[in-house]
Design an enzyme around this catalytic site. Sequence first.
Site, PDB file in Angstrom:
ATOM      1  CB  SER A  20      -0.946   0.002   1.210  1.00  0.00           C
ATOM      2  OG  SER A  20      -0.220  -0.066   2.411  1.00  0.00           O
ATOM      3  CG  ASN A 118      -4.711  -5.384  12.357  1.00  0.00           C
ATOM      4  OD1 ASN A 118      -4.031  -5.307  11.325  1.00  0.00           O
ATOM      5  ND2 ASN A 118      -5.127  -6.529  12.856  1.00  0.00           N
ATOM      6  CG  HIS A 164     -41.895  20.840 -13.674  1.00  0.00           C
ATOM      7  ND1 HIS A 164     -42.054  19.508 -13.414  1.00  0.00           N
ATOM      8  CD2 HIS A 164     -42.675  21.495 -12.783  1.00  0.00           C
ATOM      9  CE1 HIS A 164     -42.907  19.344 -12.407  1.00  0.00           C
ATOM     10  NE2 HIS A 164     -43.292  20.553 -12.007  1.00  0.00           N
ATOM     11  CB  SER A 285     -13.551  24.987 -29.378  1.00  0.00           C
ATOM     12  OG  SER A 285     -13.455  24.200 -30.542  1.00  0.00           O
ATOM     13  CE  LYS A 291     -18.767  25.367 -28.502  1.00  0.00           C
ATOM     14  NZ  LYS A 291     -18.877  24.779 -27.248  1.00  0.00           N
ATOM     15  CG  ASN A 293     -16.369  25.201 -24.524  1.00  0.00           C
ATOM     16  OD1 ASN A 293     -17.407  25.646 -25.018  1.00  0.00           O
ATOM     17  ND2 ASN A 293     -15.446  24.586 -25.248  1.00  0.00           N
ATOM     18  CD  GLU A 298     -18.678  21.655 -19.731  1.00  0.00           C
ATOM     19  OE1 GLU A 298     -19.451  21.158 -20.540  1.00  0.00           O
ATOM     20  OE2 GLU A 298     -17.592  22.194 -20.065  1.00  0.00           O
ATOM     21  CE1 TYR A 325      -6.511  -3.827   8.132  1.00  0.00           C
ATOM     22  CE2 TYR A 325      -5.558  -6.011   7.772  1.00  0.00           C
ATOM     23  CZ  TYR A 325      -5.713  -4.685   7.386  1.00  0.00           C
ATOM     24  OH  TYR A 325      -5.091  -4.230   6.264  1.00  0.00           O
ATOM     25  CD  GLN A 330      -2.780  -2.671   1.524  1.00  0.00           C
ATOM     26  OE1 GLN A 330      -2.302  -3.235   2.500  1.00  0.00           O
ATOM     27  NE2 GLN A 330      -2.306  -2.845   0.305  1.00  0.00           N
TER      28      GLN A 330
HETATM   29  N1  ARG Z   1      -0.948  -1.989   4.612  1.00  0.00           N
HETATM   30  C1  ARG Z   1      -1.964  -2.549   5.452  1.00  0.00           C
HETATM   31  C2  ARG Z   1      -3.203  -1.638   5.391  1.00  0.00           C
HETATM   32  O1  ARG Z   1      -3.078  -0.561   4.940  1.00  0.00           O
HETATM   33  C3  ARG Z   1      -1.448  -2.714   6.798  1.00  0.00           C
HETATM   34  C4  ARG Z   1      -2.227  -3.589   7.697  1.00  0.00           C
HETATM   35  C5  ARG Z   1      -1.824  -4.964   7.606  1.00  0.00           C
HETATM   36  N2  ARG Z   1      -2.235  -5.653   8.757  1.00  0.00           N
HETATM   37  C6  ARG Z   1      -2.094  -6.955   8.885  1.00  0.00           C
HETATM   38  N3  ARG Z   1      -2.496  -7.485   9.969  1.00  0.00           N
HETATM   39  N4  ARG Z   1      -1.557  -7.669   7.943  1.00  0.00           N
HETATM   40  O2  ARG Z   1      -4.289  -2.011   5.731  1.00  0.00           O
END
Ligand code: ARG
Length: 503
Positions: A20, A118, A164, A285, A291, A293, A298, A325, A330
């Site tokens: 992550s 966690n 409407h 454009s 144009k 815009n 948007e 968890y 993640q």
């Molecule tokens: N990178 C993980 C997350 O963002 C970390 C948590 C992983 N925890 C575990 N018990 N493997 O959720």
Amino acid sequence: MYRSRLNDDADDKTLSFLSSILEDIEIIDVDIVGTEAHNIMLFEIGLLTKKELKSVLTSLENLREKHEKLKDNDAHVIISKLKIPKKCEDIHEFIESKIIDDVGLSIGGKIHTGRSRNDQVLLCMTLKSRNLVNQISTKIIEILDVLYKLSDSNKNSIMTLYTHTQHAQIGTYGHYLLAYFDIFTRDLERFNDLYKRLNINPLGAAAIGGSSFDINREKTSSLLGFDGIVENSIDAVSSRDVFLEIGSNIAILMSNISRLAEDIILWSSSEFGFLEVSDSYSSTSSIMPQKKNPCTIEMIRGGSGISYGELINMLTIVKGSYTGYNRDFQRIKPALWKSLYNASDSLSILKGVLENIRVNKDIMYNSAKNSFALVLDIAEHLVKHHSLSFRESHQILGNVVHNLVSKELKLKDITSDIINKTCKKLVNQNINVTNKEIQFLLDPNNSLNNKISLGSPSIKEVNRMLKIRCVLLKEHSNHIDARINQIFSVNDKLTKIIRSIIE
Ligand code: ARG
């Protein structure tokens, strides 16, 4: 660092699939601060010596300073400049291993005592979201301020109101803007309400079942400026409902922003011409030289789709997850960041659009004057001054309008004679409406002044509403400032504690 249980290494593809790191770049600073608070607490309960704490904090502060210098860079640049190895599962592994590299395993190996990734992940998500929710709240306040001022200066800018998408009644642009003031106030209040559930500390739940160390959860809470604790350790690591609430509030906010954006887009079209978006928020454009815009608006309107998508994304990840968890969680982080930044960016752009918009008051006024939006005023006049019931009056004027339209006439062509005759024909009553009355009723300004009901667009009502909202805006603004200042002062206090230990 964590893989001693396993025989085989994962290959690079698997590691990068699991990692992550990219989304964790958002939480480097809060993970450092959270780890500092946790370790100060570990020292206080006797699990670290002062000397050990000093070396741990020194190492964390060095990393913090390095990151601080890179902060505004792209995540990939930060990863490369901080030399974060590709094989790191997440930022938590990187930071812990960095400290171990700096101070050795016997000291650095203590920093995760009584903590799990966690509760650590949740702590980081909470601290980061807290900052971004405050940022969004500040930006809503800024929009409210712009809407308030524009409403005040446009309370006599007459325009047609629509239902409407058809001409309905006479109103003003100021009254319209004040409606959005109230709409965004509710968005702000939703975030204020959520903040009570957000600003509580999950740290100390450990993996799911707490710790046999006598960790002090109150201590880390006060060091990090929390208003309380997510008490039950199962709840603390399993729950993601507050982040779903953030996503929901953002989706609602973005739906409101999107509707305002739609009005601006429509009203700046050639057919309406009520508004003109400033050049600095417009695009052109590549082929049509004429144009101009309203692309930024948007993009804001389209951005509501992102917020709904990320909300569904998060809801679906959480749904059916076994209590505890799960690694699925993640995947909530990138969705949450995207949702928060999308809202924050949209608010910034919207503020600039609103502040710089040109209001074509004459076009608005003439459109209102030439529309049939004044017919209800005539109908109510017949009830008030010619003793008809409302339904009789409604039928008469409906018939009058029908006849005008079929002869391709406009409302200005209406005469007292037509009304009196139609009345006789439809409800068999003799009334004596004069042309003077009709001329009075055909002036949109008189229509505006006649609106006496609570919350209607008359200048008097709008002034009354503005006065109340002026006080409300101050109160909201003070509340958000106090919330942000509290975090500043808590961070400041923690920095001082850290400095006093290091120096
Ligand atoms: N990178 C993980 C997350 O963002 C970390 C948590 C992983 N925890 C575990 N018990 N493997 O959720």
